[in-house]
Design a protein around this motif. Structure first.
Motif, PDB file in Angstrom:
ATOM      1  N   ALA A  40       0.865  -1.090  -0.029  1.00 47.15           N
ATOM      2  CA  ALA A  40      -0.073   0.010   0.114  1.00 47.15           C
ATOM      3  C   ALA A  40       0.586   1.404  -0.072  1.00 47.15           C
ATOM      4  CB  ALA A  40      -1.070   0.039   1.201  1.00 47.15           C
ATOM      5  N   ASP A  41       2.245   1.138   0.413  1.00 45.74           N
ATOM      6  CA  ASP A  41       2.994   2.271   0.585  1.00 45.74           C
ATOM      7  C   ASP A  41       4.068   2.396  -0.576  1.00 45.74           C
ATOM      8  OD1 ASP A  41       4.568   0.001   1.437  1.00 45.74           O
ATOM      9  OD2 ASP A  41       5.365   1.471   3.145  1.00 45.74           O
ATOM     10  N   ALA A  42       3.707   1.625  -1.789  1.00 41.79           N
ATOM     11  CA  ALA A  42       4.439   1.753  -2.918  1.00 41.79           C
ATOM     12  C   ALA A  42       4.208   3.408  -3.321  1.00 41.79           C
ATOM     13  CB  ALA A  42       3.969   0.898  -3.950  1.00 41.79           C
ATOM     14  N   ARG A  75      -0.113  -1.529 -13.649  1.00 40.59           N
ATOM     15  CA  ARG A  75      -0.936  -0.374 -13.335  1.00 40.59           C
ATOM     16  C   ARG A  75      -2.067  -0.737 -12.743  1.00 40.59           C
ATOM     17  NH1 ARG A  75      -5.628   1.397 -16.232  1.00 40.59           N
ATOM     18  NH2 ARG A  75      -5.963   3.713 -15.863  1.00 40.59           N
ATOM     19  N   GLU A  76      -2.794  -1.948 -13.167  1.00 39.17           N
ATOM     20  CA  GLU A  76      -4.016  -2.329 -12.222  1.00 39.17           C
ATOM     21  C   GLU A  76      -3.831  -2.636 -10.875  1.00 39.17           C
ATOM     22  OE1 GLU A  76      -7.031  -2.207 -13.444  1.00 39.17           O
ATOM     23  OE2 GLU A  76      -6.177  -0.867 -15.102  1.00 39.17           O
ATOM     24  N   ALA A  77      -2.560  -3.556 -10.652  1.00 39.93           N
ATOM     25  CA  ALA A  77      -2.214  -3.575  -9.326  1.00 39.93           C
ATOM     26  C   ALA A  77      -1.930  -2.516  -8.325  1.00 39.93           C
ATOM     27  CB  ALA A  77      -0.996  -4.484  -9.448  1.00 39.93           C
ATOM     28  N   ARG A 133      -4.288  -0.936  -5.149  1.00 35.09           N
ATOM     29  CA  ARG A 133      -3.578  -0.708  -3.671  1.00 35.09           C
ATOM     30  C   ARG A 133      -3.775   0.924  -3.368  1.00 35.09           C
ATOM     31  NH1 ARG A 133      -3.048  -4.078   0.039  1.00 35.09           N
ATOM     32  NH2 ARG A 133      -0.990  -3.730   0.720  1.00 35.09           N
ATOM     33  N   GLY A 134      -4.445   1.333  -4.358  1.00 32.03           N
ATOM     34  CA  GLY A 134      -4.514   2.970  -4.142  1.00 32.03           C
ATOM     35  C   GLY A 134      -3.089   3.935  -4.218  1.00 32.03           C
ATOM     36  N   VAL A 135      -2.392   3.185  -5.300  1.00 29.62           N
ATOM     37  CA  VAL A 135      -0.949   4.006  -5.493  1.00 29.62           C
ATOM     38  C   VAL A 135      -1.136   4.932  -6.624  1.00 29.62           C
ATOM     39  CG1 VAL A 135       1.576   3.789  -5.986  1.00 29.62           C
ATOM     40  CG2 VAL A 135       0.210   2.072  -4.359  1.00 29.62           C
TER      41      VAL A 135
END
Length: 329
Positions: free
Chosen positions: A254-256, A279-281, A285-287
């Motif tokens: 999540a913190d990518a 991109r989809e991944a 994760r909300g990045v």
């Protein structure tokens, strides 16, 4: 991967002294002694002052080979990387930002000019201190195996953050092709214990503040894996577990960091699905992710080969994205 307080204090002194006086190993002479179109950098930083960990015996024998037959440009590759290091391009008027540039090469070699030095010169001209990474290759017997390039990338990020005059909160990573895989691996597994710490620099974060995998290798699984990168990274007979461990889109935290993705639809070497899966991944994760897809450009266009194609102005898009992220002005 713990490190004691006494080690930190002693290592802090050593790392501080080493920030400017680091061991330097330049590239070996090219086998083809053609004149250079642009002067090579004179500053290099060895990642591992006492040699890279887990070395095979004998060490790989480094060689620099020129691929260009055109006197107008150089296109060299470095094979058998034995001493991982960074070439440093310092701007005349630094703005405090830094970029770790990770060239491609299918994990068979590391590209020098096309996806390394050419971009480094462009960034340095805009005030960004650029570091071109020459990383070890995973199929050459290093103890870290498939994690060996990630080890070098993590160590490089930490050493950059130790550099005088740079803002440790404005360090971007950008990678191309297999170097894009290293970049994507770094931005998703920056916290993975890829090596044992050796000094105080290893107490710093390896997380890029922003990342830009360009036409990246991402998946290690059929049908969209790049065959050469997969073979050199995890082997022909890799298990599904090993494939997953080294497919960055399956390891996004999540913190990518904020991510810039770019790919050409007519890439016949690394399918565009690699970027789309990442991109989809990231979005799941909300990045924050900015993605650019172009109809033509092929693979490995770097800067020079993008000219005259729809992808030609991608550096302007990248620099604009960096400004939006607060990396540079």
């Amino acid at each position: 991967m713990s490190i004691g307080r006494r080690t930190i204090l002693l290592g802090g002194l050593a790392a501080g002294l080493a920030a400017r006086a680091a061991a330097q190993t330049s590239l070996p002479p090219a086998q083809d002694a053609r004149p250079l179109v642009h002067a090579d950098p004179t500053e290099f930083i060895d990642l591992w002052p006492n040699g890279a960990p887990g070395a095979p015996s004998p060490l790989p024998a480094e060689a620099l080979r020129e691929r260009s037959t055109d006197a107008a440009f150089n296109d060299r590759i470095l094979t058998n990387v034995a001493r991982p290091r960074m070439a440093v391009f310092r701007p005349e008027r630094p703005n405090g930002a830094a970029a770790l540039i990770i060239p491609g090469g299918g994990y068979a070699w590391v590209v020098v000019d096309k996806e390394g030095y050419e971009l480094a010169r462009l960034l340095a001209a805009r005030g960004i201190t650029a570091f071109v990474l020459f990383y070890r290759l995973p199929h050459q017997g290093w103890a870290a195996g498939p994690n060996v390039a990630l080890s070098d990338a993590q160590r490089a990020m930490r050493l950059i953050r130790r550099q005088d005059g740079l803002d440790p909160a404005r360090v971007c990573a950008i990678g191309f092709s297999a170097g894009g895989h290293v970049c994507a691996d770094l931005m998703t597994r920056f916290a993975a214990p890829a090596y044992d710490p050796i000094d105080a620099a290893d107490c710093l974060s390896a997380r890029p503040d922003a990342a830009a995998p360009i036409y990246p290798v991402v998946t290690m699984s059929a049908p969209h894996a790049h065959a050469g990168s997969r073979r050199n990274l995890v082997g022909e007979n890799a298990t599904a577990v090993l494939e997953r461990a080294h497919s960055p889109h399956l390891n996004v935290p999540a913190d990518a960091p904020p991510t810039f993705l770019l790919h050409a639809e007519d890439d016949n070497s690394v399918p565009i699905e690699n970027s789309l899966m990442l991109r989809e991944a990231l979005r799941a994760r909300g990045v924050a992710t900015e993605t650019h897809v172009f109809p033509d450009g092929g693979h490995g266009f770097g800067l020079r080969l993008a000219r005259g194609k729809s992808v030609e102005n991608w550096p302007d898009l990248f620099l604009g994205w960096g400004r939006y992220q607060g990396l540079w002005t």
